[in-house]
Design an enzyme around this catalytic site. Sequence first.
Site, PDB file in Angstrom:
ATOM      1  N   LYS A  87      -9.388   2.307  -1.872  1.00  0.00           N
ATOM      2  CA  LYS A  87      -9.618   1.770  -0.519  1.00  0.00           C
ATOM      3  C   LYS A  87     -10.960   2.232   0.042  1.00  0.00           C
ATOM      4  O   LYS A  87     -11.243   3.442   0.101  1.00  0.00           O
ATOM      5  CB  LYS A  87      -8.472   2.210   0.394  1.00  0.00           C
ATOM      6  CG  LYS A  87      -8.466   1.583   1.785  1.00  0.00           C
ATOM      7  CD  LYS A  87      -7.166   1.986   2.486  1.00  0.00           C
ATOM      8  CE  LYS A  87      -7.015   1.388   3.877  1.00  0.00           C
ATOM      9  NZ  LYS A  87      -5.741   1.797   4.513  1.00  0.00           N
ATOM     10  N   ASN A 107       0.272  -1.113   5.402  1.00  0.00           N
ATOM     11  CA  ASN A 107       1.184  -0.368   6.298  1.00  0.00           C
ATOM     12  C   ASN A 107       0.530  -0.458   7.662  1.00  0.00           C
ATOM     13  O   ASN A 107      -0.440   0.273   7.919  1.00  0.00           O
ATOM     14  CB  ASN A 107       1.244   1.117   5.935  1.00  0.00           C
ATOM     15  CG  ASN A 107       2.081   1.454   4.717  1.00  0.00           C
ATOM     16  OD1 ASN A 107       3.213   1.914   4.824  1.00  0.00           O
ATOM     17  ND2 ASN A 107       1.510   1.251   3.548  1.00  0.00           N
ATOM     18  N   GLU A 129      -5.858   8.919   7.664  1.00  0.00           N
ATOM     19  CA  GLU A 129      -6.442   8.491   6.372  1.00  0.00           C
ATOM     20  C   GLU A 129      -7.809   9.125   6.156  1.00  0.00           C
ATOM     21  O   GLU A 129      -8.188   9.422   5.041  1.00  0.00           O
ATOM     22  CB  GLU A 129      -6.532   6.972   6.300  1.00  0.00           C
ATOM     23  CG  GLU A 129      -5.174   6.327   6.145  1.00  0.00           C
ATOM     24  CD  GLU A 129      -5.249   4.893   5.701  1.00  0.00           C
ATOM     25  OE1 GLU A 129      -5.847   4.599   4.664  1.00  0.00           O
ATOM     26  OE2 GLU A 129      -4.706   4.036   6.444  1.00  0.00           O
ATOM     27  N   CYS A 137      -4.875  -2.920   2.883  1.00  0.00           N
ATOM     28  CA  CYS A 137      -4.616  -2.842   4.317  1.00  0.00           C
ATOM     29  C   CYS A 137      -5.833  -3.071   5.214  1.00  0.00           C
ATOM     30  O   CYS A 137      -6.278  -4.189   5.383  1.00  0.00           O
ATOM     31  CB  CYS A 137      -3.911  -1.538   4.645  1.00  0.00           C
ATOM     32  SG  CYS A 137      -3.152  -1.603   6.286  1.00  0.00           S
ATOM     33  N   ASN A 188      -6.780   6.367  -1.732  1.00  0.00           N
ATOM     34  CA  ASN A 188      -5.728   5.398  -1.431  1.00  0.00           C
ATOM     35  C   ASN A 188      -5.997   4.236  -2.394  1.00  0.00           C
ATOM     36  O   ASN A 188      -6.950   3.477  -2.211  1.00  0.00           O
ATOM     37  CB  ASN A 188      -5.847   4.976   0.038  1.00  0.00           C
ATOM     38  CG  ASN A 188      -4.690   4.107   0.481  1.00  0.00           C
ATOM     39  OD1 ASN A 188      -4.016   3.493  -0.331  1.00  0.00           O
ATOM     40  ND2 ASN A 188      -4.486   4.031   1.792  1.00  0.00           N
ATOM     41  N   GLU A 206       0.870  -1.198   0.000  1.00  0.00           N
ATOM     42  CA  GLU A 206       0.000   0.000   0.000  1.00  0.00           C
ATOM     43  C   GLU A 206       0.908   1.250   0.000  1.00  0.00           C
ATOM     44  O   GLU A 206       1.968   1.235   0.636  1.00  0.00           O
ATOM     45  CB  GLU A 206      -0.819  -0.019   1.300  1.00  0.00           C
ATOM     46  CG  GLU A 206      -1.633   1.232   1.575  1.00  0.00           C
ATOM     47  CD  GLU A 206      -2.210   1.284   3.004  1.00  0.00           C
ATOM     48  OE1 GLU A 206      -1.568   0.766   3.958  1.00  0.00           O
ATOM     49  OE2 GLU A 206      -3.317   1.833   3.159  1.00  0.00           O
TER      50      GLU A 206
HETATM   51  N1  CDV Z   1      -2.925   1.442   6.603  1.00  0.00           N
HETATM   52  C1  CDV Z   1      -3.881   0.881   7.377  1.00  0.00           C
HETATM   53  O1  CDV Z   1      -5.021   0.719   6.953  1.00  0.00           O
HETATM   54  N2  CDV Z   1      -3.505   0.552   8.638  1.00  0.00           N
HETATM   55  C2  CDV Z   1      -4.422   0.003   9.586  1.00  0.00           C
HETATM   56  C3  CDV Z   1      -4.022   0.367  10.993  1.00  0.00           C
HETATM   57  C4  CDV Z   1      -4.486   1.700  11.380  1.00  0.00           C
HETATM   58  C5  CDV Z   1      -4.596  -0.554  12.023  1.00  0.00           C
HETATM   59  C6  CDV Z   1      -4.498  -1.512   9.479  1.00  0.00           C
HETATM   60  O2  CDV Z   1      -5.614  -2.030   9.487  1.00  0.00           O
HETATM   61  O3  CDV Z   1      -3.478  -2.181   9.452  1.00  0.00           O
END
Ligand code: CDV
Length: 312
Positions: A127, A197, A146, A172, A110, A47
């Site tokens: 996203k 991430n 975000e 993510c 994103n 990501e």
């Molecule tokens: N980049 C993300 O979406 N990170 C989230 C963190 C905030 C928990 C994740 O679900 O990994």
Amino acid sequence: MARLLKVAAAQLGPIHRAEDRTSVVNRLLDMLRQAHGAGCKLVVFPELALTTFFPRYWMTDQAEVDTYFEREMPGPETRPLFEEASRLGMAFYLGYAELTEEGGAAKRYNTSILVDGGGRILGKYRKVHLPGHAEHLPEAPFQHLEKRYFDVGDLGFPVWRACGGVLGMCICNDRRWPETFRVMGLQGAELIALGFNTPSRNIFHDEPVHLRMFHHLLTMQAGAYQNGTWVVAAAKAGREDGHHLIGGSCIIAPTGEVVARALGEEDEVIAFDCDLDVGDYVKRTVFNFDKHRRIEHYRRITEQVGVRPPSG
Ligand code: CDV
């Protein structure tokens, strides 16, 4: 005959704030070539793979925020990746921050793209599940903005015929939501690519660090098994300017088993020869959707957002 697709997850170690796109793209190119050398046809990058994980920083100047966004894809810095992938006949998934214009208004997503072996963008995903907050939290050890910097994705969870199979994408935090996997499962997904991430600290709750990795794996293993699909997950890992992100890039079979996993928190390529037919038995038996799903009992899932306990 088995339908084999050799795939790689290309984990990125830290990208510090001062590192420029050209340097990052050179790292991606190295891993693309490694994956090709290992016989892979598809490589999954993380990501927001072109910059540091900038939602951790509170910024009020939109022009500064926009330096983390791509206005075109490919652009001058990313074109070498497309050209080399096309020369090698490699498909890839890439996550990045997308700045676009819709009806005269700027939109920021994103985003991830699926690029075929000829360097053409075959699919785009934006996203849907944006975690974190939109306001400044000065007491927090870092921000997770975000909800401030991105619009909610507007493309749903499509899948595409690519690389000899049915491929889907998510990003993510999406992996923590069973709906993400189920919507793609209902379209026959055979492999879901995702980049992430994940900070090792939860800024909203003092959560033991080991749970970050546990929940990461738990959600993806369940999503893979419950939908009979491969999941290929690539992390941005390590300490970015002192802020730690978990690693744990991995490839998960439709049985829910982890078949390959990154060892460290630096740039690292892991690969596996995925038989795209392995999920068939899961889809024919326990998770035969046609036979066993009871949608008349699932209405709350699409009609209600929050929890409503019974009164009394
Ligand atoms: N980049 C993300 O979406 N990170 C989230 C963190 C905030 C928990 C994740 O679900 O990994």
